[in-house]
Design an enzyme around this catalytic site. Sequence first.
Site, PDB file in Angstrom:
ATOM      1  N   TYR A 171       7.464  -5.505   0.170  1.00 36.83           N
ATOM      2  CA  TYR A 171       7.182  -4.333  -0.664  1.00 36.83           C
ATOM      3  C   TYR A 171       7.519  -4.611  -2.127  1.00 36.83           C
ATOM      4  O   TYR A 171       6.738  -4.284  -3.043  1.00 36.83           O
ATOM      5  CB  TYR A 171       7.996  -3.157  -0.134  1.00 36.83           C
ATOM      6  CG  TYR A 171       7.877  -1.874  -0.900  1.00 36.83           C
ATOM      7  CD1 TYR A 171       6.743  -1.081  -0.794  1.00 36.83           C
ATOM      8  CD2 TYR A 171       8.919  -1.432  -1.702  1.00 36.83           C
ATOM      9  CE1 TYR A 171       6.638   0.115  -1.479  1.00 36.83           C
ATOM     10  CE2 TYR A 171       8.841  -0.231  -2.392  1.00 36.83           C
ATOM     11  CZ  TYR A 171       7.699   0.540  -2.279  1.00 36.83           C
ATOM     12  OH  TYR A 171       7.597   1.726  -2.963  1.00 36.83           O
ATOM     13  N   LYS A 175       4.888  -4.563  -5.236  1.00 31.72           N
ATOM     14  CA  LYS A 175       5.045  -3.634  -6.352  1.00 31.72           C
ATOM     15  C   LYS A 175       5.230  -4.365  -7.684  1.00 31.72           C
ATOM     16  O   LYS A 175       4.796  -3.877  -8.737  1.00 31.72           O
ATOM     17  CB  LYS A 175       6.223  -2.695  -6.082  1.00 31.72           C
ATOM     18  CG  LYS A 175       5.969  -1.698  -4.960  1.00 31.72           C
ATOM     19  CD  LYS A 175       4.730  -0.850  -5.224  1.00 31.72           C
ATOM     20  CE  LYS A 175       4.621   0.323  -4.280  1.00 31.72           C
ATOM     21  NZ  LYS A 175       3.394   1.122  -4.513  1.00 31.72           N
TER      22      LYS A 175
END
Length: 301
Positions: A171, A175
């Site tokens: 993640y 991002k």
Amino acid sequence: MNGICHRRVVVVTGAGRGLGRAHALAFAAEGARVVVNDHGVGLDGTPGPDTPARQVVDEIRAAGGEAVAHHADIATSEGAASLVRTALDTYGRLDTLVNNAGFLRDRMLVNLDEDDWDAVLRVHLTGHFLTLRHAAAHWRAETKAGRTPIARVVNTSSGAGLLGSVGQGNYSAAKAGIVALTLVAAAELARYGVQVNAIAPAARTRMTEHTFATAMAAPENGFDAMAPANVSPLVVWLGSAASEGVTGRVFETEGGRITVMEGWRPGPTLDKAARWNAAEAGEAARTLLARTPAPAPVYGT
């Protein structure tokens, strides 16, 4: 409905719940016509039984707004292309793209398998890229036809992408990639009338209910600092013509706080004007580090 997005056509991905739903409702309240995209999957990306996009469309229409649902997977080129087509076929134009869709498969790095790595980068980073590419192709064609748009893109990064987050290597990498993609897109697409910015929001959603558990007590003074709707006003402004001149920026937003994030930039420097040996390079590095503030801690440390 009148407002700062009156008659603009806005696409919001992952808009069936949480932040995306709040964004879709806020845009509609400011007069936008909204394409509500949600693939209807669970927190881990597996298919779900309901159709949350349709529910959000019904909410918008019940309040007197205009909206249409889109259910395709925007992490495929076909799905992303159909998202843009839905806006154009339904409303004849596309003004704003809000990339918000995502899910989690959290693991410590030693337990993170390739499928979980690929799945999270696919929906977050590839999903952002594909929708942006198809929207940008439309805006470029409009510019070449003499109709330069007032177009806006709002991407969704995270504090995890700016600082890192323990147990979220996939993640965090996705991002962080979204921030870099935002900077490149802002530079490349300016000639076509497109502004591209990113947010790093903190709010109560399915993805953060454990992370912010201690911050989810009853709100004080009637203000729920973790409500997703707190993030949406900035997103709506960035997605409107009123944000003219703001591009290539990352904003952190939580509760009533908005912060302009300052990214990598040159700090202290030493130049020998010749090649260092290893010991000298190490001494130079320590000298420079002594002149530099310590980095912010990684989330979870």
